[in-house]
Design a protein around this motif. Structure first.
Motif, mmCIF file in Angstrom:
data_model
loop_
_atom_site.group_PDB
_atom_site.id
_atom_site.type_symbol
_atom_site.label_atom_id
_atom_site.label_comp_id
_atom_site.label_asym_id
_atom_site.label_seq_id
_atom_site.Cartn_x
_atom_site.Cartn_y
_atom_site.Cartn_z
ATOM 1 N N CYS A 138 0.825 -1.214 0.000
ATOM 2 C CA CYS A 138 0.000 0.000 0.000
ATOM 3 C C CYS A 138 0.858 1.261 0.000
ATOM 4 O O CYS A 138 0.540 2.242 -0.694
ATOM 5 C CB CYS A 138 -0.930 -0.014 1.200
ATOM 6 N N ARG B 100 -0.070 4.872 -7.754
ATOM 7 C CA ARG B 100 -0.942 3.753 -8.092
ATOM 8 C C ARG B 100 -2.133 3.741 -7.137
ATOM 9 O O ARG B 100 -2.010 4.148 -5.987
ATOM 10 C CB ARG B 100 -0.168 2.436 -8.045
ATOM 11 N N THR B 101 -3.264 3.267 -7.621
ATOM 12 C CA THR B 101 -4.498 3.493 -6.876
ATOM 13 C C THR B 101 -5.236 2.238 -6.435
ATOM 14 O O THR B 101 -6.207 2.339 -5.690
ATOM 15 C CB THR B 101 -5.471 4.344 -7.726
ATOM 16 N N LYS B 102 -4.783 1.077 -6.881
ATOM 17 C CA LYS B 102 -5.559 -0.133 -6.593
ATOM 18 C C LYS B 102 -4.675 -1.270 -6.101
ATOM 19 O O LYS B 102 -3.597 -1.521 -6.630
ATOM 20 C CB LYS B 102 -6.318 -0.585 -7.847
ATOM 21 N N SER C 270 -5.718 -4.061 -16.264
ATOM 22 C CA SER C 270 -6.606 -3.611 -15.184
ATOM 23 C C SER C 270 -5.947 -3.690 -13.811
ATOM 24 O O SER C 270 -6.554 -3.295 -12.819
ATOM 25 C CB SER C 270 -7.899 -4.447 -15.184
ATOM 26 N N LEU D 127 -7.257 3.867 -1.110
ATOM 27 C CA LEU D 127 -6.889 2.962 -2.194
ATOM 28 C C LEU D 127 -8.066 2.053 -2.522
ATOM 29 O O LEU D 127 -8.771 1.574 -1.634
ATOM 30 C CB LEU D 127 -5.689 2.103 -1.796
ATOM 31 N N GLU D 128 -8.265 1.811 -3.805
ATOM 32 C CA GLU D 128 -9.265 0.831 -4.223
ATOM 33 C C GLU D 128 -8.753 -0.560 -3.872
ATOM 34 O O GLU D 128 -7.564 -0.849 -3.998
ATOM 35 C CB GLU D 128 -9.495 0.953 -5.730
ATOM 36 N N PHE D 129 -9.654 -1.423 -3.437
ATOM 37 C CA PHE D 129 -9.254 -2.774 -3.039
ATOM 38 C C PHE D 129 -10.153 -3.804 -3.697
ATOM 39 O O PHE D 129 -11.369 -3.633 -3.788
ATOM 40 C CB PHE D 129 -9.335 -2.936 -1.517
ATOM 41 N N GLU D 130 -9.520 -4.875 -4.193
ATOM 42 C CA GLU D 130 -10.272 -5.996 -4.737
ATOM 43 C C GLU D 130 -9.555 -7.292 -4.357
ATOM 44 O O GLU D 130 -8.354 -7.289 -4.090
ATOM 45 C CB GLU D 130 -10.422 -5.888 -6.253
ATOM 46 N N THR E 252 -4.813 -5.397 -5.468
ATOM 47 C CA THR E 252 -5.517 -6.640 -5.775
ATOM 48 C C THR E 252 -4.887 -7.761 -4.965
ATOM 49 O O THR E 252 -3.691 -8.042 -5.101
ATOM 50 C CB THR E 252 -5.425 -6.983 -7.269
ATOM 51 N N ASP F 11 -2.783 -3.003 -10.935
ATOM 52 C CA ASP F 11 -1.913 -1.918 -10.512
ATOM 53 C C ASP F 11 -0.844 -2.437 -9.547
ATOM 54 O O ASP F 11 0.336 -2.464 -9.855
ATOM 55 C CB ASP F 11 -2.769 -0.850 -9.825
#
Length: 361
Positions: A170, A178-180, A232, A212-215, A182, A234
């Protein structure tokens, strides 16, 4: 002037061949960027094991402890079992020096074809937990040689280990635009270790890096998505085993292992970090002078970036990209006929031209 102590372990096979090219580029960077490298080479490889019965001296880690970084070549020789070369050299360094981040960039390179029809514009990094997980020396065998012979291999995951690799991923994301994030898991089947992974990855991201976007994906599905939509991603976060497999898949998407660098990093710099190409010792082509030195040279650039010499690192990567884009000098693995020294020389020339252009300008 910054002064860095660098330990070099060229290793086996093509390791010494590609290491020589990386050291030439490092010396050029040292001269043009105004820092100093004190380089000491260590002869620890399979030949050393055949002579001494061990991959490094008993005080090997203590000898390396005072260095700022380790530049590693490759290890592996048919005369020595792979588990010995790995567990008596690489693993003690990674684990003994708390190099809990294995860092692997996956990036489309100019002029290098990809097996994917949709392979342009790939640019992500993999943060692989590097000190525990599935690669733990915990377990054993029972009833050896009998019909009921069995083996137990334990996965070791700790809350502290999961937290620190998550924070490292992170922080890198935030510091590098960077924003995501995974996360790779398999908690539907590996219900103890991977559920612990899921819980603490999710908690650290939500509590400390909520912007931060999280997946999260099951690792088998994630492997398919690497192929279907690699653009897709990051920052990909994975355990030791999953990260190892996904990293090599990522390398295959962007040109192969001969182009792929890596870092085994202790982010706090309490211990030296180690930087190495991922292609292995390639004994089938060792001594022929045809190995691709790009991954070793790029690994040297990652080392300089870790040490704080970001401009030098960026210049080396730019030189690699310039040579690959031009396409006149290429080794056989990427469709050319150039030798290791010709490829390394072209990158060195491109690097030195950058300095000349700045001076003339």
């Amino acid at each position: 002037m910054a002064d860095y102590k660098i330990a070099v372990i060229a290793g086996d096979g093509i390791g010494p061949e590609v290491m020589g090219e990386a050291l030439q580029v490092l010396r050029a960077a040292e001269e043009s960027e105004g820092f100093s490298l004190q380089i000491e080479e260590f002869p620890w490889n399979s030949e050393y094991w055949l002579e001494h019965g061990r991959m490094m001296p008993e005080d090997g880690l203590e000898q390396l402890r005072s260095f700022d970084a380790i530049l590693f070549g490759a290890i592996g020789d048919s005369r020595v079992p792979d588990d010995i070369t790995i567990w008596e050299l690489i693993m003690p360094i990674r684990k003994g020096f708390h190099q809990y981040v294995n860092f692997r960039p996956v990036k489309s390179l100019p002029g290098i074809p990809t097996p994917l029809a949709n392979g342009a514009g790939i640019d992500f990094v993999i943060f692989r937990e590097n000190a525990e997980g599935e690669y733990s020396d915990s377990g054993g065998r029972l009833y050896a040689g009998q019909e009921g012979e069995m083996a137990i291999q334990n996965t070791i995951m700790t809350r502290a280990g999961i937290e620190r690799i998550t924070r490292a991923a992170c922080r890198y994301a935030k510091e590098n635009g960077r924003t995501k994030i995974t996360s790779a898991t398999k908690s539907n089947a590996v219900i103890h270790a991977n559920k612990l992974w899921d819980e603490h990855v999710q908690r650290v991201v939500s509590d400390e890096f909520a912007d931060l976007e999280f997946e999260q994906y099951y690792v088998d599905a994630l492997a398919a998505y690497f192929v279907q939509r690699p653009q897709s991603f990051d920052v990909v976060l994975a355990s030791n085993l999953f990260g190892d497999i996904l990293s090599d898949l990522g390398s295959g998407l962007v040109g192969g292992l001969g182009l792929s660098p890596s870092g085994n990093i202790n982010p706090e710099k309490d211990y030296p970090s180690m930087f190495e190409p991922v292609h292995g010792s390639a004994p089938d082509i060792a001594g022929q002078g045809i190995a691709n030195p790009v991954a070793q040279i790029w690994s040297a650039a990652l080392m300089l970036e870790h040490l704080g010499e970001k401009r030098a690192a960026e210049r080396i990567v730019a030189a690699i990209e310039e040579v690959l884009a031009e396409g006149k000098v290429r080794t056989r693995d990427i469709g050319g006929e150039a030798s290791t020294s010709e490829m390394g020389g072209a990158i060195l020339e491109a690097f030195n031209k950058q300095e000349s252009a700045v001076t003339e300008g």
